[in-house]
Write a protein that holds these residues in place. Structure first.
Motif, PDB file in Angstrom:
ATOM      1  N   ILE A  88     -42.683  13.907 -30.423  1.00 15.89           N
ATOM      2  CA  ILE A  88     -42.822  14.018 -31.314  1.00 15.89           C
ATOM      3  C   ILE A  88     -43.336  13.484 -32.569  1.00 15.89           C
ATOM      4  O   ILE A  88     -42.948  12.581 -32.571  1.00 15.89           O
ATOM      5  CB  ILE A  88     -41.970  14.638 -31.931  1.00 15.89           C
ATOM      6  CG1 ILE A  88     -40.890  15.686 -30.981  1.00 15.89           C
ATOM      7  CG2 ILE A  88     -41.876  16.053 -33.167  1.00 15.89           C
ATOM      8  CD1 ILE A  88     -39.960  16.696 -30.801  1.00 15.89           C
ATOM      9  N   PRO A 117     -40.527  23.652 -34.247  1.00 16.69           N
ATOM     10  CA  PRO A 117     -40.854  22.961 -33.163  1.00 16.69           C
ATOM     11  C   PRO A 117     -39.772  22.149 -32.247  1.00 16.69           C
ATOM     12  O   PRO A 117     -39.692  21.591 -31.291  1.00 16.69           O
ATOM     13  CB  PRO A 117     -42.489  22.365 -32.710  1.00 16.69           C
ATOM     14  CG  PRO A 117     -42.102  22.655 -34.534  1.00 16.69           C
ATOM     15  CD  PRO A 117     -41.407  23.114 -35.567  1.00 16.69           C
ATOM     16  N   ARG A 120     -36.392  23.926 -30.636  1.00 17.98           N
ATOM     17  CA  ARG A 120     -36.680  24.464 -29.372  1.00 17.98           C
ATOM     18  C   ARG A 120     -37.411  23.308 -28.350  1.00 17.98           C
ATOM     19  O   ARG A 120     -36.416  23.883 -27.389  1.00 17.98           O
ATOM     20  CB  ARG A 120     -38.890  25.714 -29.691  1.00 17.98           C
ATOM     21  CG  ARG A 120     -38.353  26.557 -30.467  1.00 17.98           C
ATOM     22  CD  ARG A 120     -37.297  27.159 -30.712  1.00 17.98           C
ATOM     23  NE  ARG A 120     -35.888  27.493 -31.648  1.00 17.98           N
ATOM     24  CZ  ARG A 120     -35.709  27.141 -32.747  1.00 17.98           C
ATOM     25  NH1 ARG A 120     -36.996  27.314 -33.209  1.00 17.98           N
ATOM     26  NH2 ARG A 120     -34.646  26.742 -33.261  1.00 17.98           N
ATOM     27  N   LEU A 121     -37.297  22.678 -28.832  1.00 13.46           N
ATOM     28  CA  LEU A 121     -37.578  21.656 -27.670  1.00 13.46           C
ATOM     29  C   LEU A 121     -36.779  20.784 -26.717  1.00 13.46           C
ATOM     30  O   LEU A 121     -35.946  20.724 -25.921  1.00 13.46           O
ATOM     31  CB  LEU A 121     -38.817  20.487 -27.873  1.00 13.46           C
ATOM     32  CG  LEU A 121     -40.239  20.535 -27.764  1.00 13.46           C
ATOM     33  CD1 LEU A 121     -41.256  19.062 -28.834  1.00 13.46           C
ATOM     34  CD2 LEU A 121     -40.677  21.112 -26.661  1.00 13.46           C
ATOM     35  N   LEU A 181     -46.271  16.630 -28.805  1.00 13.12           N
ATOM     36  CA  LEU A 181     -45.820  18.051 -30.098  1.00 13.12           C
ATOM     37  C   LEU A 181     -47.107  17.398 -31.400  1.00 13.12           C
ATOM     38  O   LEU A 181     -46.347  15.910 -31.829  1.00 13.12           O
ATOM     39  CB  LEU A 181     -45.378  17.796 -30.228  1.00 13.12           C
ATOM     40  CG  LEU A 181     -44.576  18.890 -31.255  1.00 13.12           C
ATOM     41  CD1 LEU A 181     -45.723  20.627 -30.889  1.00 13.12           C
ATOM     42  CD2 LEU A 181     -43.195  19.475 -31.570  1.00 13.12           C
ATOM     43  N   VAL A 208     -46.913  29.421 -33.744  1.00 13.14           N
ATOM     44  CA  VAL A 208     -45.354  28.372 -33.731  1.00 13.14           C
ATOM     45  C   VAL A 208     -45.614  28.132 -34.785  1.00 13.14           C
ATOM     46  O   VAL A 208     -45.475  27.623 -35.569  1.00 13.14           O
ATOM     47  CB  VAL A 208     -45.816  27.042 -33.108  1.00 13.14           C
ATOM     48  CG1 VAL A 208     -44.926  25.987 -32.508  1.00 13.14           C
ATOM     49  CG2 VAL A 208     -46.426  27.070 -31.604  1.00 13.14           C
ATOM     50  N   MET A 232     -45.096  23.858 -22.534  1.00  9.53           N
ATOM     51  CA  MET A 232     -45.321  24.062 -23.976  1.00  9.53           C
ATOM     52  C   MET A 232     -44.760  24.956 -24.906  1.00  9.53           C
ATOM     53  O   MET A 232     -43.873  25.075 -25.855  1.00  9.53           O
ATOM     54  CB  MET A 232     -45.686  22.945 -24.158  1.00  9.53           C
ATOM     55  CG  MET A 232     -44.961  21.954 -25.926  1.00  9.53           C
ATOM     56  SD  MET A 232     -45.994  20.635 -25.436  1.00  9.53           S
ATOM     57  CE  MET A 232     -44.662  20.016 -27.006  1.00  9.53           C
ATOM     58  N   ILE A 236     -42.615  26.268 -28.066  1.00  9.40           N
ATOM     59  CA  ILE A 236     -42.275  26.335 -29.244  1.00  9.40           C
ATOM     60  C   ILE A 236     -42.736  27.479 -30.017  1.00  9.40           C
ATOM     61  O   ILE A 236     -42.298  27.507 -31.100  1.00  9.40           O
ATOM     62  CB  ILE A 236     -43.195  25.056 -29.337  1.00  9.40           C
ATOM     63  CG1 ILE A 236     -44.535  25.260 -28.670  1.00  9.40           C
ATOM     64  CG2 ILE A 236     -42.119  23.978 -29.064  1.00  9.40           C
ATOM     65  CD1 ILE A 236     -45.207  24.473 -29.154  1.00  9.40           C
TER      66      ILE A 236
END
Length: 473
Positions: A88, A117, A120-121, A181, A208, A232, A236
């Motif tokens: 990230i 984001p 969410r990951l 990301l 997103v 992905m 996200i």
């Protein structure tokens, strides 16, 4: 049990796509812990040269991989990315880790919670083993930073990975796992994706959720394959109330990537009349991509660029003033820590009048209007991602002049301001084997269509070169 793997015949675990990792976990061919150990060993060889990572946390990742391995062993994965390694970008907050924004002038305060984001990951079971580097305040297309070490391009260590998602681009090309990301306000996902041979999606604005939100700013995937990019996005793009500019929840089927180019109206945008001149190898790759779509039944027409000098200079003035607003609040000692290129650029914003700045911001509306007119006649647009093949690792930008900072973003920045989805994907290589990105742009909110066109292009573009290998000691 982990099956024996021959070094030449089988793809290394760290090189497997996220889709293949999930399939392998489900079939019990290997475990998340085995994948992580293979990845960490690979990173140990590459990272001294690349400098792509920030807040590298192998111990935390090992604990997360162990828990994921136990879940898979029991047949109860926690989500669609359970056990998949992910990085990230520095500027996307992760709980407990400072967010330096690539700048030595920023106070290092641990983030209180994950940004949308990142949250969410984690919820999907992804294993965050590191964050990735970026330049000061994200306002450079470069791996140069006053806080992080200089990030380099794995295809050629003398070259720049691009930015501002610099470490993400380098990590993706070097095989630091499948999912990375990034963020993009003028090309910061697509430019490094193009220069590093990756797939990089700038989603429709608001698709997103992100915190803090800002005009044109989005978060999105940087991967090696379109399928991984879509996977992905399925994670996200879920709603989060912290982003007051985000789109409402949508029922997009992110697996529905099959799309025929037949009879689609596609524009080919080459010479813009503004910014850096288009280099011949880049032009050839973009034209070849357009011809590939034409051979698949699309109706391709060359179109004029929509960006003007007035638009680009207006954006520059607006962003200079915005940067000076931040820099002017720093103490003299803190200002002295900012990358000189960025400080010189931002400081010039102090001389702009209020009318200059509002005229600059109003160019975002002019860009929106031009994009709207263009897409009344088109389904999709093809263009280069950047005008140049590459540039030195030590440069702050391809032109390397703080008074001309955005000459290289003329293909990418319009779609941030107009909110259209745009994806970078490798289209070919120069004579030395360096990747050259192609950009595919769609109508607002047609993120799945843009992914579908990129998926079609994967089968049209021809064979790809092997990914870079670490330098031999």
């Amino acid at each position: 049990m982990h099956k024996p793997r021959t070094e030449e015949a089988v793809t290394s675990l760290h090189d497997l796509s996220a889709v293949d990792l999930i399939a392998g976990y489900r079939a019990k061919q290997f475990s998340p812990s085995e994948v992580l150990e293979d990845l960490l060993a690979h990173v140990a060889v590459w990272e001294p040269q690349l400098k792509a990572l920030y807040a590298f946390d192998p111990d935390g990742a090992r604990a997360a991989a162990k828990a994921s391995t136990a879940r898979w062993s029991g047949g109860e994965p926690s989500g669609p990315l359970d056990g998949v390694p992910v990085t990230i970008k520095d500027n996307i907050a992760t709980k407990g880790t400072p967010v330096p924004l690539g700048a030595a002038s920023v106070k290092l305060v641990p983030a209180e919670k994950d940004a949308p984001p990142a949250a969410r990951l984690r919820e999907a079971g992804a294993i965050l083993f590191a964050k990735t580097t970026m330049p000061d305040y994200g306002m450079l297309s470069s791996g140069l930073s006053s806080f992080h070490a200089l990030a380099r391009n794995p295809w050629d260590l003398t070259k720049n990975p691009g930015g501002s998602s610099a470490g993400a681009g380098a990590a993706g090309a070097a095989g630091y796992g499948p999912l990375h990301l990034g963020t993009d306000i003028g090309g910061s996902i697509r430019l490094p994706a193009g220069w590093c041979g990756l797939v990089g999606l700038k989603p429709s604005f608001g698709r997103v959720p992100i915190d803090p939100p800002y005009v044109g700013r989005v978060a999105g995937p940087m991967t090696r394959t379109v399928d991984d990019c879509a996977l992905m996005m399925s994670v996200i793009a879920k709603p989060d109330r912290r982003d007051g500019m985000s789109l409402p929840a949508d029922t997009i089927n992110w697996k529905a990537l099959e799309k025929s180019p037949r009879k689609l109206r596609i524009g080919l945008m080459l010479d813009l009349g503004v910014g850096q001149p288009l280099e011949k190898p880049v032009r050839e790759v973009a034209v070849k991509a357009a011809k590939a779509f034409e051979s698949a039944g699309a109706v391709v027409t060359e179109v004029d660029g929509i960006l003007t000098r007035e638009m680009l200079d207006g954006l520059d003035n607006f962003w200079r003033a915005r940067m000076w607003d931040d820099l002017s609040k720093l103490t003299p000692d803190e200002q002295a820590k900012v990358l000189p290129y960025i400080f010189k650029w931002g400081e010039s914003g102090a001389k702009l009048s209020g009318v200059d700045v509002i005229r600059g911001f109003n160019q975002t509306m002019a860009i929106r209007a031009a994009a709207k007119t263009l897409f009344c006649e088109l389904d999709y647009l093809i263009s280069p991602t950047a005008p140049n093949v590459n540039y030195p690792a030590e440069f702050a930008s391809p032109v390397n002049d703080p008074m001309k900072p955005f000459e290289h973003i003329c293909y990418t920045v319009p779609w941030n301001m107009s909110e259209n989805p745009a994806i970078a994907i490798n289209g070919g290589y120069d004579a030395k084997g360096f990747p050259i990105g192609v950009q595919i742009v769609g109508r607002r909110f047609d993120d799945i269509g843009v992914l579908g066109m990129a998926k079609a292009f994967e089968s049209l573009r021809g064979p790809q070169r092997p990914w870079p290998s670490p330098p031999k000691k």
